[in-house]
Structure formats: structure tokens, C-alpha cells
Write a protein that holds these residues in place. Structure first.
Motif, PDB file in Angstrom:
ATOM      1  N   SER A   4      52.524  33.219  43.223  1.00  0.00           N
ATOM      2  CA  SER A   4      51.417  34.134  42.964  1.00  0.00           C
ATOM      3  C   SER A   4      50.137  33.326  42.863  1.00  0.00           C
ATOM      4  O   SER A   4      50.071  32.356  42.113  1.00  0.00           O
ATOM      5  CB  SER A   4      51.677  34.891  41.662  1.00  0.00           C
ATOM      6  OG  SER A   4      50.621  35.766  41.372  1.00  0.00           O
ATOM      7  N   GLY A   5      49.128  33.714  43.630  1.00  0.00           N
ATOM      8  CA  GLY A   5      47.859  32.993  43.615  1.00  0.00           C
ATOM      9  C   GLY A   5      46.810  33.726  42.794  1.00  0.00           C
ATOM     10  O   GLY A   5      46.801  34.949  42.716  1.00  0.00           O
ATOM     11  N   VAL A   6      45.923  32.972  42.166  1.00  0.00           N
ATOM     12  CA  VAL A   6      44.831  33.537  41.376  1.00  0.00           C
ATOM     13  C   VAL A   6      43.532  33.289  42.125  1.00  0.00           C
ATOM     14  O   VAL A   6      43.253  32.166  42.537  1.00  0.00           O
ATOM     15  CB  VAL A   6      44.757  32.881  39.976  1.00  0.00           C
ATOM     16  CG1 VAL A   6      43.601  33.447  39.176  1.00  0.00           C
ATOM     17  CG2 VAL A   6      46.070  33.067  39.240  1.00  0.00           C
ATOM     18  N   TRP A  11      40.468  36.584  37.888  1.00  0.00           N
ATOM     19  CA  TRP A  11      39.976  36.156  36.580  1.00  0.00           C
ATOM     20  C   TRP A  11      38.798  37.001  36.117  1.00  0.00           C
ATOM     21  O   TRP A  11      38.603  37.204  34.927  1.00  0.00           O
ATOM     22  CB  TRP A  11      39.687  34.663  36.508  1.00  0.00           C
ATOM     23  CG  TRP A  11      38.718  34.075  37.472  1.00  0.00           C
ATOM     24  CD1 TRP A  11      39.011  33.386  38.609  1.00  0.00           C
ATOM     25  CD2 TRP A  11      37.287  34.071  37.367  1.00  0.00           C
ATOM     26  NE1 TRP A  11      37.865  32.974  39.234  1.00  0.00           N
ATOM     27  CE2 TRP A  11      36.782  33.373  38.482  1.00  0.00           C
ATOM     28  CE3 TRP A  11      36.383  34.583  36.449  1.00  0.00           C
ATOM     29  CZ2 TRP A  11      35.428  33.189  38.712  1.00  0.00           C
ATOM     30  CZ3 TRP A  11      35.034  34.401  36.662  1.00  0.00           C
ATOM     31  CH2 TRP A  11      34.566  33.709  37.772  1.00  0.00           C
ATOM     32  N   LYS A  12      38.024  37.552  37.041  1.00  0.00           N
ATOM     33  CA  LYS A  12      36.941  38.450  36.630  1.00  0.00           C
ATOM     34  C   LYS A  12      37.514  39.730  36.028  1.00  0.00           C
ATOM     35  O   LYS A  12      37.006  40.234  35.028  1.00  0.00           O
ATOM     36  CB  LYS A  12      36.044  38.784  37.824  1.00  0.00           C
ATOM     37  CG  LYS A  12      35.180  37.623  38.244  1.00  0.00           C
ATOM     38  CD  LYS A  12      34.392  37.950  39.497  1.00  0.00           C
ATOM     39  CE  LYS A  12      33.641  36.725  39.977  1.00  0.00           C
ATOM     40  NZ  LYS A  12      32.962  36.983  41.265  1.00  0.00           N
ATOM     41  N   ALA A  13      38.582  40.253  36.623  1.00  0.00           N
ATOM     42  CA  ALA A  13      39.218  41.461  36.079  1.00  0.00           C
ATOM     43  C   ALA A  13      39.805  41.188  34.697  1.00  0.00           C
ATOM     44  O   ALA A  13      39.720  42.017  33.796  1.00  0.00           O
ATOM     45  CB  ALA A  13      40.313  41.952  37.024  1.00  0.00           C
ATOM     46  N   ARG A  14      40.387  40.001  34.514  1.00  0.00           N
ATOM     47  CA  ARG A  14      40.987  39.666  33.225  1.00  0.00           C
ATOM     48  C   ARG A  14      39.958  39.490  32.126  1.00  0.00           C
ATOM     49  O   ARG A  14      40.247  39.732  30.965  1.00  0.00           O
ATOM     50  CB  ARG A  14      41.824  38.402  33.346  1.00  0.00           C
ATOM     51  CG  ARG A  14      43.177  38.725  33.862  1.00  0.00           C
ATOM     52  CD  ARG A  14      44.064  37.514  33.822  1.00  0.00           C
ATOM     53  NE  ARG A  14      44.679  37.489  35.130  1.00  0.00           N
ATOM     54  CZ  ARG A  14      44.788  36.450  35.906  1.00  0.00           C
ATOM     55  NH1 ARG A  14      44.384  35.291  35.520  1.00  0.00           N
ATOM     56  NH2 ARG A  14      45.324  36.543  37.069  1.00  0.00           N
ATOM     57  N   VAL A  29      49.457  44.420  36.139  1.00  0.00           N
ATOM     58  CA  VAL A  29      50.107  43.170  36.514  1.00  0.00           C
ATOM     59  C   VAL A  29      49.082  42.446  37.384  1.00  0.00           C
ATOM     60  O   VAL A  29      48.699  42.952  38.429  1.00  0.00           O
ATOM     61  CB  VAL A  29      51.412  43.406  37.308  1.00  0.00           C
ATOM     62  CG1 VAL A  29      51.986  42.083  37.777  1.00  0.00           C
ATOM     63  CG2 VAL A  29      52.409  44.168  36.468  1.00  0.00           C
ATOM     64  N   PRO A  30      48.593  41.288  36.945  1.00  0.00           N
ATOM     65  CA  PRO A  30      47.495  40.642  37.653  1.00  0.00           C
ATOM     66  C   PRO A  30      47.898  39.955  38.959  1.00  0.00           C
ATOM     67  O   PRO A  30      49.078  39.840  39.283  1.00  0.00           O
ATOM     68  CB  PRO A  30      47.007  39.609  36.641  1.00  0.00           C
ATOM     69  CG  PRO A  30      48.206  39.287  35.830  1.00  0.00           C
ATOM     70  CD  PRO A  30      49.001  40.553  35.760  1.00  0.00           C
ATOM     71  N   ASN A  31      46.879  39.496  39.632  1.00  0.00           N
ATOM     72  CA  ASN A  31      46.901  38.639  40.825  1.00  0.00           C
ATOM     73  C   ASN A  31      47.000  39.425  42.129  1.00  0.00           C
ATOM     74  O   ASN A  31      47.862  40.257  42.310  1.00  0.00           O
ATOM     75  CB  ASN A  31      47.975  37.567  40.752  1.00  0.00           C
ATOM     76  CG  ASN A  31      47.740  36.610  39.609  1.00  0.00           C
ATOM     77  OD1 ASN A  31      46.795  36.749  38.852  1.00  0.00           O
ATOM     78  ND2 ASN A  31      48.594  35.633  39.473  1.00  0.00           N
ATOM     79  N   GLN A  32      46.065  39.094  43.012  1.00  0.00           N
ATOM     80  CA  GLN A  32      45.944  39.748  44.317  1.00  0.00           C
ATOM     81  C   GLN A  32      46.786  39.068  45.388  1.00  0.00           C
ATOM     82  O   GLN A  32      47.362  39.735  46.239  1.00  0.00           O
ATOM     83  CB  GLN A  32      44.478  39.723  44.785  1.00  0.00           C
ATOM     84  CG  GLN A  32      43.532  40.483  43.913  1.00  0.00           C
ATOM     85  CD  GLN A  32      43.555  41.972  44.184  1.00  0.00           C
ATOM     86  OE1 GLN A  32      44.368  42.487  44.937  1.00  0.00           O
ATOM     87  NE2 GLN A  32      42.661  42.684  43.548  1.00  0.00           N
TER      88      GLN A  32
END
Length: 98
Positions: A4-6, A11-14, A29-32
């Protein structure tokens, strides 16, 4: 998902997105971005794609489920249409910019 890449949108959404804005979903659930192997396919997708190594992007775009989980269900027409060269590692691909 194997990797999973960030990226900056993650990080702006978090950190809260726009000031005062409500999150679009109660749980996220994060990460695009990410890379992995196709485990199963749905209607209209060739069975031969099972086992294919792929890179995907925008997995969490307007959805609650990103790539920071074991499995991700996405539409094949938008993501997963990048065949990965065998010499590329999953880590390299998931960290590559669009």
C-alpha cells in the motif's frame, strides 16, 4: 493488497482535509495507491486476469475503502489496467507517481 502506497492526498485527508469539513464516511481505510495480485474477477472481466500482478491508483477516491487492507474491490475499467513488468517490485510500483 501486497503493498500500500501513501501519497499527498492520503496524508492530507488524515490530517483532516478542509478545515471544518465533515469526513465523507464514518470510517475510512486510507491510501489511494497500491500493488498486488488479482485474486478474483467479476462480470465482464476475463478470468485470465486472476494471478496478474497489477498496480492500482485512486482506490479510495470517493469511497471509504483504500489500499491499507488485505483485499480491495475496485472497478477494472479504471484501475488495474497497468500490467507490471516482471523486473518491477510491488514496492517500487506502489510508490511511483502517476
Amino acid at each position: 493488497m501486497q503493498v500500500s502506497g501513501v501519497n499527498p492526498t492520503d496524508w492530507k485527508a488524515r490530517r483532516g482535509g478542509r478545515a471544518g469539513a465533515e469526513p465523507p464516511f464514518p470510517e475510512l481505510v486510507p491510501n489511494q495507491d497500491g500493488a498486488g495480485t488479482i485474486d478474483a474477477v467479476g462480470d465482464g472481466v476475463a478470468e485470465s486476469r486472476v494471478g496478474e500482478r497489477v498496480w492500482l491508483w485512486e482506490a479510495a477516491w470517493q469511497r471509504a475503502h483504500g489500499t491499507a487492507q488485505e483485499f480491495v474491490v475496485i472497478r477494472a475499467v479504471k484501475q488495474c489496467d497497468c500490467h507490471m513488468q516482471r523486473r518491477w517490485t510491488l514496492e517500487r510500483v506502489s510508490a511511483s507517481p502517476l
